[in-house]
Design an enzyme around this catalytic site. Structure first.
Site, mmCIF file in Angstrom:
data_model
loop_
_atom_site.group_PDB
_atom_site.id
_atom_site.type_symbol
_atom_site.label_atom_id
_atom_site.label_comp_id
_atom_site.label_asym_id
_atom_site.label_seq_id
_atom_site.Cartn_x
_atom_site.Cartn_y
_atom_site.Cartn_z
ATOM 1 C CE1 TYR B 24 21.759 88.777 -52.386
ATOM 2 C CE2 TYR B 24 20.343 88.706 -54.321
ATOM 3 C CZ TYR B 24 20.671 88.235 -53.060
ATOM 4 O OH TYR B 24 19.939 87.256 -52.481
ATOM 5 C CG HIS B 184 28.094 82.620 -53.624
ATOM 6 N ND1 HIS B 184 29.277 82.181 -53.092
ATOM 7 C CD2 HIS B 184 27.441 83.242 -52.621
ATOM 8 C CE1 HIS B 184 29.340 82.544 -51.820
ATOM 9 N NE2 HIS B 184 28.240 83.189 -51.506
ATOM 10 N NE ARG B 214 27.570 90.130 -48.138
ATOM 11 C CZ ARG B 214 26.576 89.281 -48.442
ATOM 12 N NH1 ARG B 214 26.562 88.057 -47.969
ATOM 13 N NH2 ARG B 214 25.584 89.654 -49.216
ATOM 14 C CG ASN B 216 22.395 87.176 -47.033
ATOM 15 O OD1 ASN B 216 21.733 87.873 -47.794
ATOM 16 N ND2 ASN B 216 22.530 85.871 -47.188
ATOM 17 C CD GLU B 259 22.792 83.928 -43.133
ATOM 18 O OE1 GLU B 259 22.208 82.827 -43.184
ATOM 19 O OE2 GLU B 259 23.645 84.285 -43.970
ATOM 20 C CE1 TYR B 310 19.503 81.576 -53.661
ATOM 21 C CE2 TYR B 310 19.743 83.634 -52.450
ATOM 22 C CZ TYR B 310 20.171 82.360 -52.742
ATOM 23 O OH TYR B 310 21.269 81.857 -52.099
ATOM 24 C CE LYS B 311 17.860 88.657 -50.116
ATOM 25 N NZ LYS B 311 18.825 88.009 -49.203
#
Lengths: 315, 337
Positions: B24, B184, B214, B216, B259, B310-311
């Protein structure tokens, strides 16, 4: 210093509505729509080589013109003098896109606007938006008799409910009353000379207004005091610089041949931010957040100085 | 999906892995700058229309009709909603001039024509009654992007309005009214590393007319856009089923979900518009682009466990890496259809 140019504007009209104040209307050379702006925004204008920030007084919604009003500052750096003495209709002026740093708060139940002197300029912009959006707004405006720039705009945009003062004591008394008697959820916006701003903010704080509901806009009316002399230790290049009273840290660094990117040189745009590795900065900018200030890790060298004997920077 | 459609997906796919390792970061860059990829390019416009336009708008309309909590505009965000609407229409008209026309017909009046949808509308800025469902609901049926509006106050950003139908494992209705930092909270590492406070400070300082973006990413089973928490019971079992999928269907079903997020300071209200445009590409298609196949395998193989968890790739990752590494020739068998 360099002014990155976003816009080339042409002077559509110049007017002196009250002695010592020039109102300038600017348009695109081809007359097209200009980029819109948030109420309370300012425009950075290239005033004959100096960059000055002026609050926009016109409506920011799909505008065809930008209007600013400039007070002649006799002992300033020459930007206002250039506008007063040199700028004429049809002249071309370089500008950057309007920047928002004093916006109305969307959730405010009421907006209480307090203006002193030429500090009325962003307040006029707030009034225009409040009328368009149907917001509850109150305005108090103090100025020297015969020098009330935009007084008629203020009266008209507030449907005659604006309170105007040319007597300082009457103004102070009324401000105190008004601050003590607002509905919860009111936001206060103050723009004027430093002394007036400090007094109004101090009164509000003493009456229990939370800081998050107090908003101030100071630049353009205040020439920062020259400050005390201090030393800067340069850890990368080695050596120590003395920044004399009346010279900015930025200018001192530049004079020593160091390259620091800068733009507005008024503590507004954020371009010149540098890290601090030791010493405590005396923050005088409008860019860093409270949190960033409290860490002491950054300084805006165009306006800020050392709080104490000196600073250490990795330059 | 037909071959031309699948190749148009490839050409416009915003392949997100610029490095061999993913961590990140506050990975923001100015918007509107085209990025050239191994298969094509993306990023020339803030609002992107592709071959999925009609399909995705139908999907959004269906979701909004079923679940009104995907749309919210509280009173204090009405100006921001109009500001967002006009800004999006201007972006569409500027990027797709042959099909999208915005004409000012009065001080606060506009006419909109969208030839791709056959939509015409006359509206008055600020008058909710002039666009069916209100401006934000209406404009969400002109763009493929999900729209989130952030209010700035008290030194923070707050998720106070939006239309979000394609959330990736979050719930717009649940997050509504929360601060940027609260939302977040579940993301690993970004708090201790200061990424999220830096991101918030960056967004707070955004100025109008200077949008940023950005990317994601995550993984998805099937071409399902709505993987919101509201629909968790519908999509979560798909992941478990992947374990039993044979290699052919594994590559067809597993998708890289990317995204492209745009950050726009709105010029009238001063609110921040956060746009989320979701792209899905199956691993089968992804593997046909050799640099993407290798890079994706490397990134997944080296992803730290907490981020993988998390992903939502933790359970699928070993197989996904093995699948990609084995797919170094164009997939055998019939072409995708």
């Amino acid at each position: 210093m360099s002014l990155g140019v976003d816009l080339e504007l042409v002077v559509a009209a110049v007017d002196e509505p009250v002695p010592g104040v020039r109102s300038i209307r600017l348009a695109a050379p081809d007359g097209r729509e200009l980029p819109g702006f948030v109420p309370g925004s300012h425009l950075l204008l290239d005033c004959g080589g100096r960059v000055n920030a002026y609050s926009l007084t016109s409506d920011g919604f799909c505008p065809r013109e930008y209007a600013v009003s400039v007070l002649l500052v006799e002992n300033g750096f020459g930007g206002s003098r250039w506008i007063h003495e040199r700028l004429a209709p049809d002249d071309r002026v370089a500008a950057r896109l309007p920047r928002s740093a004093f916006p109305p708060v969307a959730r405010a139940r009421r907006h209480l606007l307090v203006a002193g002197g030429i500090g009325v300029t962003p307040i006029v912009s707030h009034l225009r938006a409040a009328r368009r959006r149907g917001h509850d707004v109150r305005v108090l405006y103090t100025y020297r008799a015969g020098r009330g720039a935009h007084a008629d705009d203020v009266v008209e945009l507030s449907d005659g409910r604006a309170e105007l003062f040319t007597d300082r004591r009457a103004f102070s008394t009324r401000v105190e009353e008004a601050l003590a008697d607002q509905p919860l959820g009111t936001h206060l916006y103050v723009c004027g000379p430093a002394a007036l701003t400090e007094r109004v903010v101090g009164t509000a704080a003493a009456l229990g207004w939370p800081a998050s509901r107090i908003h101030t806009e100071r630049f353009g009316t205040v020439a920062l005091d020259p400050g005390d002399s201090f030393d800067v230790v340069l850890t990368r290049t080695g050596g120590t610089l003395t920044v004399p009273s009346g010279t900015s840290l930025l200018a001192a660094l530049e004079d020593a041949g160091l390259d620091v990117a800068s733009r507005c040189r008024q503590g507004v745009c954020g371009e010149c931010r540098i890290p601090v590795t030791a010493g405590r900065p005396l923050h005088r900018d409008l860019f860093l957040s409270e949190e960033e200030r409290s860490t002491g890790a950054w300084v805006m060298p165009c306006v800020s100085r050392a709080d104490g004997s000196g600073l250490e920077v990795p330059l | 999906m037909s071959a031309p459609e699948s190749s148009s997906l490839l050409r416009g796919f915003p392949f997100p892995f610029t490095d061999e390792r993913f961590r990140y970061s506050t990975n923001v860059e100015p918007a509107g700058v085209p990025v050239h990829t191994a298969a094509g390019r993306w990023g020339a416009a803030v609002v992107d229309i592709d071959g999925e336009y009609h399909r995705e708008l139908q999907e959004r309309a269906r979701i909004l009709a079923q679940d009104p909590t995907r749309h919210a505009v509280p009173t204090h965000m009405r100006t921001a909603a109009w500001d967002a609407t006009l800004t999006l229409l201007r972006e569409l008209a500027a990027s797709y001039p042959a099909d999208m026309l915005l004409t000012r017909t009065g001080i606060n009046r506009w006419r909109w024509e969208n030839r791709r949808l056959g939509v015409e509308a006359d509206f008055v800025y600020g008058d909710d009654a002039t666009l069916p469902g209100g401006p934000l609901h209406w404009v969400a049926n002109q763009v493929q992007e999900d729209i989130v509006l952030l209010d700035a106050r008290a030194g923070q950003l707050w998720v106070d309005a939006g239309v979000v139908t394609f959330a990736s494992a979050w719930s717009f209705g649940f997050d509504l009214g929360m601060s940027f930092l609260e939302i977040h909270g579940p993301v690993p590492r970004i708090h201790s590393e200061g990424v999220i406070t830096r991101a918030q400070e960056f967004i707070r300082r955004l100025q109008p007319h200077q949008p940023y973006r950005r990317t994601n990413w995550g993984v998805n089973v099937g071409r399902r856009l709505d993987v919101s928490l509201e629909r968790y019971p519908d999509w979560a079992p798909d992941r478990a089923r992947m374990r039993r999928a044979d290699d052919g269907s594994f590559g067809r079903l597993l998708h890289l979900r990317v995204e492209v997020q745009h950050l726009v300071r709105l010029p009238d209200s001063g609110a921040v518009m956060f746009l989320i445009r979701t792209y899905l590409l199956s691993f089968e298609q992804l593997a046909t682009v050799e640099p993407w196949r290798r890079r994706t395998a490397d990134v997944l193989a080296h992803l730290p466990d907490d981020i993988a968890e998390y992903k939502g790739v933790a359970n699928l990752r070993d197989r996904a890496v093995a699948w990609l590494r084995a797919a170094d020739a164009p997939p055998a068998g019939p072409a995708p259809h």
